[in-house]
Design an enzyme around this catalytic site. Structure first.
Site, PDB file in Angstrom:
ATOM      1  N   ASP A 179      34.334  43.053  41.657  1.00 40.43           N
ATOM      2  CA  ASP A 179      35.167  44.192  41.282  1.00 40.43           C
ATOM      3  C   ASP A 179      36.638  43.787  41.236  1.00 40.43           C
ATOM      4  O   ASP A 179      37.063  42.833  41.866  1.00 40.43           O
ATOM      5  CB  ASP A 179      34.979  45.348  42.274  1.00 40.43           C
ATOM      6  CG  ASP A 179      35.387  44.961  43.692  1.00 40.43           C
ATOM      7  OD1 ASP A 179      35.064  43.822  44.091  1.00 40.43           O
ATOM      8  OD2 ASP A 179      36.012  45.774  44.381  1.00 40.43           O
ATOM      9  N   GLU A 180      37.399  44.542  40.466  1.00 36.19           N
ATOM     10  CA  GLU A 180      38.858  44.482  40.431  1.00 36.19           C
ATOM     11  C   GLU A 180      39.419  43.096  40.133  1.00 36.19           C
ATOM     12  O   GLU A 180      40.420  42.672  40.724  1.00 36.19           O
ATOM     13  CB  GLU A 180      39.437  45.031  41.744  1.00 36.19           C
ATOM     14  CG  GLU A 180      39.107  46.509  41.958  1.00 36.19           C
ATOM     15  CD  GLU A 180      39.760  47.100  43.186  1.00 36.19           C
ATOM     16  OE1 GLU A 180      40.005  46.351  44.164  1.00 36.19           O
ATOM     17  OE2 GLU A 180      40.019  48.318  43.189  1.00 36.19           O
ATOM     18  N   VAL A 181      38.788  42.372  39.215  1.00 36.91           N
ATOM     19  CA  VAL A 181      39.383  41.122  38.741  1.00 36.91           C
ATOM     20  C   VAL A 181      40.651  41.474  37.965  1.00 36.91           C
ATOM     21  O   VAL A 181      40.630  42.317  37.065  1.00 36.91           O
ATOM     22  CB  VAL A 181      38.396  40.339  37.866  1.00 36.91           C
ATOM     23  CG1 VAL A 181      39.096  39.181  37.166  1.00 36.91           C
ATOM     24  CG2 VAL A 181      37.242  39.836  38.709  1.00 36.91           C
TER      25      VAL A 181
END
Length: 611
Positions: A379-381
């Site tokens: 998540d949240e790259v």
């Protein structure tokens, strides 16, 4: 002086009047228990109980059962006192493996310990009939996964010569364990009479319960990277989960803030990444938690978050001649390099990164040898971090990539494909090294599943280009208004649902998030149809303290669990009375003191208060 005398006379007269008032409970409309205040010589004709737990035990179709069973339920209105010094387990057709026998043994110890600690000093432990618990488990399998049969049938009857017999039939030891958990709920401490402080331990005289969970994944995430949680506290959480028949402990063990997992082959990860030398989970700690959870019917799925949320713990690469394993670590201003601080993202352009990940996954698999699933984060790259790193930009150019969004998605998917191959190599080696599995047999076994958080890589418009629906399970963390779970279902992806605005227990404690009460948790619904493995609540933010987090979880999680186990189709406005057994089961069973503030009402008034 005269006023003082009058006041004393008034208080004394009121005290005498109040001394004749008793508190009893009655079951109203066979639905809920109400508190009644009446005088000792009241002759009204209705059945009353001297304490709330006794009333709750026999009131309503489901009595104290939580989560509500999904099949046939019959509970009697009569109770029988139990001799706690005369409880016996009998194993029928019990052909179990060594591990199966160990789980059954731990289950019986767990049952007896919880049963007997309910009986306080004033409780008469030996006054009652013997209790015989017969366990009939037909399968010797101890595999605990999304395909495990957790169903059970429970019958309870008072038989001659004066023995209460509970028969629990299940296909697996985990179903039998759920049956024992349900049996624990069919008990109450009962006062002998109005004028006595003595109590006895009672169980329903007759009951029939047929039960199986609606969903295979009933989970709770705990983040021990932002807040280190000692193993004893983790065990308390697991105990509370077991009381509500939850079956997945999602252990978010690493993040940008810390890497507290001690690894024998790469000790630098913890030495650079742990908050302190004491804030570390040793390999023995992990093995202990995995075993402790499994004997309570709970899987431990460990998450090594990557490629984002990877900072502290990854700094040692240059010192060892391996280059930058991660980039943007603790970089400022943080808004340019990550979604939330501290920043840090793995470096997919560095080939040494994949050697390190191989060591991590290999050790992790050996620590959780019975668990073939892994959560790889995802998540949240933050593209801005990679786009600001010269080594990564040069690598992309050599691969013929540009620097637009699609190019960074391709870089991300390339990383994910490489780590998937590493995981497959690790799990294949384990299969081949097994005594029971030949090389040819290992080739025919299904590959270990990988869980990823929903992200731009899992967007329904692009996911098929990057992630196979045969290999990946997507855990969605979107608001209840989003149709992402349904869109992924249409594409034949299996999903785990973590509704962001209902099942994230850290909301309301940081940023612009809002706190929501148990009604919001209760009203949240899982999608229906194929591919929905289940749901999961999350607690994982740096601003939450250990003790506050535990209380928050216990008050909210069992409400969510009612849906993933039994999918109750009622709204919160009709569920208040159902919350009472929930609180008793989820909180009292873990020895937390939960109190409710109430109004003081004069004893001279004829009134009743709905509990």
């Amino acid at each position: 002086m005269k006023n003082i005398v009058l006041l004393i006379i008034y208080v004394l007269s009121n005290s005498v009047a109040c001394s004749n008032v008793i508190v009893v409970f009655k079951c109203t409309a066979d639905q809920r228990c109400e508190r009644e205040y009446s005088r000792r010589n009241d002759t009204r004709d209705f059945i009353t109980y001297f304490n709330l737990n006794h009333c709750r035990l026999v009131c309503g179709r489901y009595g104290p059962l939580w989560p509500r069973p999904t099949g046939t339920v019959y509970i009697d209105k009569e109770t029988t006192p139990i001799d706690l010094t005369n409880i016996r387990f009998d194993h029928i057709s019990f052909n179990q493996s060594v591990e199966g026998k160990r789980i059954i043994k731990e289950t019986t110890k767990y049952f007896l310990r919880n049963l007997r600690r309910e009986c306080a000093a004033s409780c008469d432990r030996a006054s009652g009939v013997p209790l015989l618990i017969q366990l009939n488990v037909t399968s010797e399998s101890t595999d605990l996964d999304w395909y495990t049969d957790e169903s059970y049938n429970l019958t309870l009857a008072l038989q001659h010569p004066g023995t209460l017999v509970a028969m629990i039939q299940a296909n697996t030891v985990f179903g039998a364990r759920h049956g024992c958990e349900t049996l624990l709920q069919l008990t109450a401490i009962v006062r002998d009479n109005l004028n006595s402080t003595n109590t006895t331990f009672h169980m329903l005289s007759r009951a029939t319960i047929v039960d199986r969970p609606k969903f295979a994944h009933r989970g709770l995430l705990l983040d021990t990277a932002r807040n280190f949680i000692p193993t004893n506290s983790l065990k308390r959480h697991i105990e509370a989960m077991a009381a509500s028949k939850m079956n997945v402990f999602h252990w978010h063990i690493t993040d940008t803030q810390s890497f507290p997992l001690q690894l024998d082959t790469i000790p630098e990860m913890a030495s650079y990444g742990a908050y302190t030398n004491d804030a570390v989970y040793s390999p023995d700690d992990v093995k202990e938690i995995v075993q402790y959870a499994k004997t309570r019917g709970i899987r431990v799925i460990i998450e090594i978050d990557a490629p984002a949320h990877a900072g502290n713990g990854w700094q040692w690469g240059p010192e060892k001649g391996l280059g930058d394993l991660a980039v943007c670590i603790n970089k400022q201003p943080w808004r340019k390099f990550c979604i939330e601080p501290p920043c840090g993202q793995l470096n997919p352009a560095n080939p040494n990164l994949y050697h390190v990940l191989h060591h991590i996954y290999f050790e992790l698999f050996n620590l959780t040898i019975h668990e073939h699933a892994i959560h790889m984060g995802g998540d949240e790259v933050f593209v801005g971090c990679w786009n600001d790193t010269e080594e990564i930009i040069n690598y992309m150019k050599r691969q013929g990539m540009g620097q637009n969004e699609t190019d960074f998605l391709n870089l991300w998917s390339e990383y994910q494909e490489k780590v998937l191959q590493i995981w497959d190599n690790v799990t294949s080696r384990a299969k081949i090294s097994s005594v029971k599995t030949s090389f040819e047999e290992s080739l025919n076994q299904p590959s270990a599943p990988v869980i990823l958080w929903s992200s731009s890589l899992t967007d329904p418009t692009v996911i098929r280009q990057f992630l196979s629906n045969k290999r990946y399970i997507i855990q969605t963390w979107v608001p209840s208004s989003s149709n992402l779970p349904q869109e992924l279902q249409k594409l034949d992806y299996k999903i785990i649902v973590s509704t962001k605005d209902a099942w994230y227990l850290d909301h309301g404690f940081w940023g612009v998030t809002k706190y929501y009460n148990w009604q919001t948790v209760y009203n949240n619904r899982l999608p229906t149809g194929n591919g929905v493995l289940g749901g999961e609540e999350e607690l994982g933010h740096a601003h939450l303290q250990q003790l506050n987090g535990f209380g928050q979880i216990l008050l909210q999680t069992p409400v969510m669990q009612s849906h993933v186990f039994s999918l109750i189709a009622i709204v919160s406005s009709f569920a208040d009375y159902s919350l009472k057994p929930l609180l008793q089961n989820g909180v009292n069973r873990t020895k937390l003191n939960v109190t409710r503030k109430g109004l003081f009402i004069s004893c001279f008034k004829n009134y009743k208060t709905l509990l």
